[in-house]
Design an enzyme around this catalytic site. Structure first.
Site, PDB file in Angstrom:
ATOM      1  N   HIS A  65     -41.720   4.226 -54.461  1.00  0.00           N
ATOM      2  CA  HIS A  65     -41.853   3.268 -53.654  1.00  0.00           C
ATOM      3  C   HIS A  65     -40.609   2.506 -53.038  1.00  0.00           C
ATOM      4  O   HIS A  65     -40.627   1.526 -52.663  1.00  0.00           O
ATOM      5  CB  HIS A  65     -42.828   2.183 -54.291  1.00  0.00           C
ATOM      6  CG  HIS A  65     -44.019   2.708 -55.068  1.00  0.00           C
ATOM      7  ND1 HIS A  65     -45.213   3.089 -54.481  1.00  0.00           N
ATOM      8  CD2 HIS A  65     -44.118   3.202 -56.300  1.00  0.00           C
ATOM      9  CE1 HIS A  65     -46.095   3.454 -55.400  1.00  0.00           C
ATOM     10  NE2 HIS A  65     -45.458   3.644 -56.464  1.00  0.00           N
TER      11      HIS A  65
ATOM     12  N   SER B 121     -18.927   1.844 -33.201  1.00  0.00           N
ATOM     13  CA  SER B 121     -19.686   1.154 -32.122  1.00  0.00           C
ATOM     14  C   SER B 121     -18.801   0.649 -30.891  1.00  0.00           C
ATOM     15  O   SER B 121     -17.429   0.250 -31.032  1.00  0.00           O
ATOM     16  CB  SER B 121     -20.418  -0.301 -32.822  1.00  0.00           C
ATOM     17  OG  SER B 121     -20.550  -1.236 -31.534  1.00  0.00           O
TER      18      SER B 121
ATOM     19  N   LYS C 298     -17.957  -1.645 -37.225  1.00  0.00           N
ATOM     20  CA  LYS C 298     -19.001  -0.574 -37.500  1.00  0.00           C
ATOM     21  C   LYS C 298     -18.611   0.817 -37.842  1.00  0.00           C
ATOM     22  O   LYS C 298     -17.618   1.312 -37.277  1.00  0.00           O
ATOM     23  CB  LYS C 298     -19.988  -0.676 -36.516  1.00  0.00           C
ATOM     24  CG  LYS C 298     -20.661  -1.941 -36.238  1.00  0.00           C
ATOM     25  CD  LYS C 298     -21.709  -2.194 -37.273  1.00  0.00           C
ATOM     26  CE  LYS C 298     -22.959  -1.294 -37.311  1.00  0.00           C
ATOM     27  NZ  LYS C 298     -24.081  -1.423 -36.791  1.00  0.00           N
TER      28      LYS C 298
ATOM     29  N   GLU D 198     -28.971  10.114 -38.491  1.00  0.00           N
ATOM     30  CA  GLU D 198     -29.996   9.411 -37.634  1.00  0.00           C
ATOM     31  C   GLU D 198     -30.503  10.548 -36.621  1.00  0.00           C
ATOM     32  O   GLU D 198     -31.647  10.641 -36.432  1.00  0.00           O
ATOM     33  CB  GLU D 198     -29.511   8.047 -37.086  1.00  0.00           C
ATOM     34  CG  GLU D 198     -29.380   7.084 -38.063  1.00  0.00           C
ATOM     35  CD  GLU D 198     -28.731   5.964 -37.171  1.00  0.00           C
ATOM     36  OE1 GLU D 198     -29.104   5.463 -36.280  1.00  0.00           O
ATOM     37  OE2 GLU D 198     -27.444   5.538 -37.887  1.00  0.00           O
TER      38      GLU D 198
END
Ligand code: ARG
Length: 458
Positions: A157, A278, A284, A291
């Protein structure tokens, strides 16, 4: 209007817009190698069976070999009006060797021809996909071997559950990718039957030697029903289904890579070569690759759904709907291979922050089960032990301490079954080491699992 190879029965040429619409050459040209290889085997057999003169067969084979060389050298421009790869090559052949070229299509239809081409193509792609999976598995085993003792929290979980090791976690994926590899082998095994000789749908009156063609093309056997051989694309669906499962596994792994590289987890550092920045925020470092692979999973599922839907409720045998099999199949092949190609080095190069993983394993009472197990081993029923330890955890939460920070007096007050060795019994390292049941996270168990997996790879 250009004259079609099938134009005899027509009084008019095809409408130009229709021609563009129904032509498949811009995507099925990918099959040129398989198409020529199949045609060479077919022509040789026609010659050997004296269905066409041996000299004609030789001329056709030589012509096809020249065309192959010219395509590979980038010297051939395909013709949209010749519709697909099959007719483009036949047209080129006839332009080059004259009337003899027109004998190639004896006892053959594009229906058994395209079924052959896709089978040949997918057979190779199964091998390549399996090879990429083998490289991934090997990488996971290497990283696992370096992290047999790298303790980290295991989750259910997404809540901390019990301590495991990074090696054990990686070995879970090894199991998944091994099953994926098996599935691609299975797809290749089932599709490895030669459909040539099935004709358009009802075989042929010529006395073909189907087995000789199958042997030349390295098929295990010939297909057994001419209708089935030209009408089904279940092998393409099977590949895409296997690819979907591989992508599903990759997407779960990517999700974890994304979480682990967040500042909140900070379990890993992606190598700069496998991360992005970024355009606005200078600080970043983003896990874009992971992804993107997660995102491409949806695309492969879409390919599977598209193929299943194209084939749904089609009457036997061939229908033009089936031309729609190729772009989706090619997309699934390219996507799963592309993802595996970048995923493996991303894993190989990532930095493991062992300190963060170890610290993560200490919080969240990951040794609570071990306290309960301790009591159970001292004769307390497990259900009773669970209740006692639950209360202890609540007490710890209220005091802001961990289980091993409770005093000996507190332990004694919770249960008379505790003895001073409790502190040793619930050390995180011991919690892991004691789980040496086969399939468990103890370094010795994982080492055995790594050895077994390596043996299966060769
Ligand atoms: N381009 C076609 C396909 O990919 C080849 C088979 C065409 N056969 C036919 N009878 N129209 O499906």
């Amino acid at each position: 209007m250009t004259k079609k190879l099938w134009g005899g029965r027509f009084q008019k040429g095809m409408d130009k817009v229709v021609e563009d619409f129904h032509s498949s050459i811009h995507f099925d040209q990918r099959l040129y190698r398989q198409d020529i290889r199949g045609s060479i085997a077919h022509a040789r057999m026609l010659g050997n069976q004296e269905i066409i003169p041996a000299a004609d067969a030789q001329m056709i084979i030589a012509g096809l070999q020249d065309i192959l060389a010219d395509i590979e050298a980038g010297k051939v421009e395909f013709d949209v009006s010749a519709e697909d790869i099959h007719m483009n090559i036949e047209k080129l052949l006839t332009e080059r060797i004259g009337e003899t070229g027109k004998k190639l299509h004896t006892a053959r239809s594009r229906n058994d021809q395209v079924a052959l081409d896709i089978r040949l193509y997918l057979r190779d792609e199964c091998t390549e996909t399996r090879q990429l999976l083998a490289e991934l598995i090997k990488t996971l085993l290497d990283v696992a071997e370096e992290n047999l003792e790298t303790i980290m929290p295991g989750y259910t979980h997404l809540q901390k559950a019990q301590p495991i090791t990074l090696a054990h976690h990686l070995l879970a994926y090894v199991q998944m990718f091994e099953r994926d590899r098996d599935r691609f082998a299975d797809v290749a095994r089932r599709l490895n039957r030669c459909p040539l000789g099935s004709g358009a749908l009802a075989g042929t009156t010529f006395h073909l030697d189907r087995q000789a063609v199958a042997d030349e093309l390295n098929f295990d056997s010939i297909t057994e029903n001419s209708l089935d051989a030209v009408a089904d694309r279940d092998f393409a669906i099977e590949y895409t289904a296997a690819a979907s499962l591989t992508m599903m596994h990759l997407s779960r792994f990517c999700e974890e890579i994304i979480l682990w590289s967040s500042q909140e987890f900070a379990f890993i550092d992606l190598d700069d070569a496998y991360a992005t920045g970024s355009s606005m925020m200078p600080q970043k470092k983003n896990p874009d690759l992971a992804e993107l692979i997660r995102g491409k999973t949806g695309r492969v599922y879409g390919d599977l759904m598209a193929l299943l839907t194209v084939m749904k409720a089609l009457p036997l045998a061939y229908n033009k709907d089936m031309q729609e099999d190729k772009e989706t199949l090619f997309d699934a092949v390219d996507t799963v291979k592309g993802c595996l190609t970048v995923f493996t080095p991303m894993i190989r190069t990532m930095g493991v922050r062992k300190d963060k993983m170890r610290a993560g394993a200490s919080g969240g009472f990951t040794n609570a089960t071990d306290v309960a197990d301790y009591l159970a081993k001292k004769g307390v029923s497990f259900r009773e032990a669970h209740e006692v330890v639950g209360k202890m955890v609540l007490m710890c939460v209220q005091k802001g301490v961990s289980l091993d920070e409770l005093t000996w007096e507190e332990y004694q007050a919770c249960s008379p079954a505790f003895e001073p060795d409790i502190y040793e019994a619930i050390k995180i390292e011991k919690c892991v080491a004691d789980r040496h049941v086969p399939g468990g996270p103890a370094p010795q168990a994982v080492r055995r699992a790594i050895e077994a997996a390596r043996a299966r790879l060769c």
